[in-house]
Design an enzyme around this catalytic site. Structure first.
Site, PDB file in Angstrom:
ATOM      1  CB  ILE A  72      -5.943  -6.949  10.046  1.00  0.00           C
ATOM      2  CG1 ILE A  72      -6.307  -7.602   8.596  1.00  0.00           C
ATOM      3  CG2 ILE A  72      -4.666  -5.846   9.491  1.00  0.00           C
ATOM      4  CD1 ILE A  72      -6.708  -6.795   7.352  1.00  0.00           C
ATOM      5  CE  LYS A  99      -0.710  -3.526   7.466  1.00  0.00           C
ATOM      6  NZ  LYS A  99       0.109  -4.916   7.629  1.00  0.00           N
TER       7      LYS A  99
END
Length: 124
Positions: A72, A99
């Site tokens: 990420i 996430k």
């Protein structure tokens, strides 16, 4: 510097280091804070003098959904770079990326990064 906020952007993208994460898109939630000068828009009431929130949300969603990253961190860096390249009025970008359920017993994992336009990129 003034700030435009766009919160709760949801995209689905292939992201992760495990094979199962690369098989199906997963949700990613994003919040943006864009630093810019809002005085011209406030004085003229002209959309061309500010950032188009819908266009930015649409772009970030499309870019995330088209991306393929393991981390990420890499997705966040890429999105900030694209925003600063695409929107000249944006002087800084603060992106929070979450996430959901990346860790089975945790609701959310995520990060916040902030990037600024290079001094040589500022328009006078």
């Amino acid at each position: 510097m003034d700030t435009i906020h766009i919160r709760g952007i949801r995209a689905h993208c292939l992201i992760g280091v495990f094979d199962w994460e690369k098989q199906a898109p997963q949700p990613i939630d994003m919040d943006l804070a864009i630093g810019c000068d809002l005085r011209p828009a406030g004085q003229t009431d002209d959309l061309k003098q500010t950032l188009d929130y819908k266009a930015m949300a649409d772009d970030v969603t499309a870019w995330a959904q088209a991306s393929r990253f393991e981390l990420i961190e890499a997705l966040a860096e890429s999105l900030c770079d694209k925003l600063l390249q695409t929107y000249p009025l944006a002087q800084s970008v603060r992106l929070t990326l979450m996430k959901p359920h990346a860790v089975p017993y945790v609701d959310n994992v995520g990060l916040t990064i902030e990037r600024q336009r290079a001094q040589s990129d500022h328009k006078n």
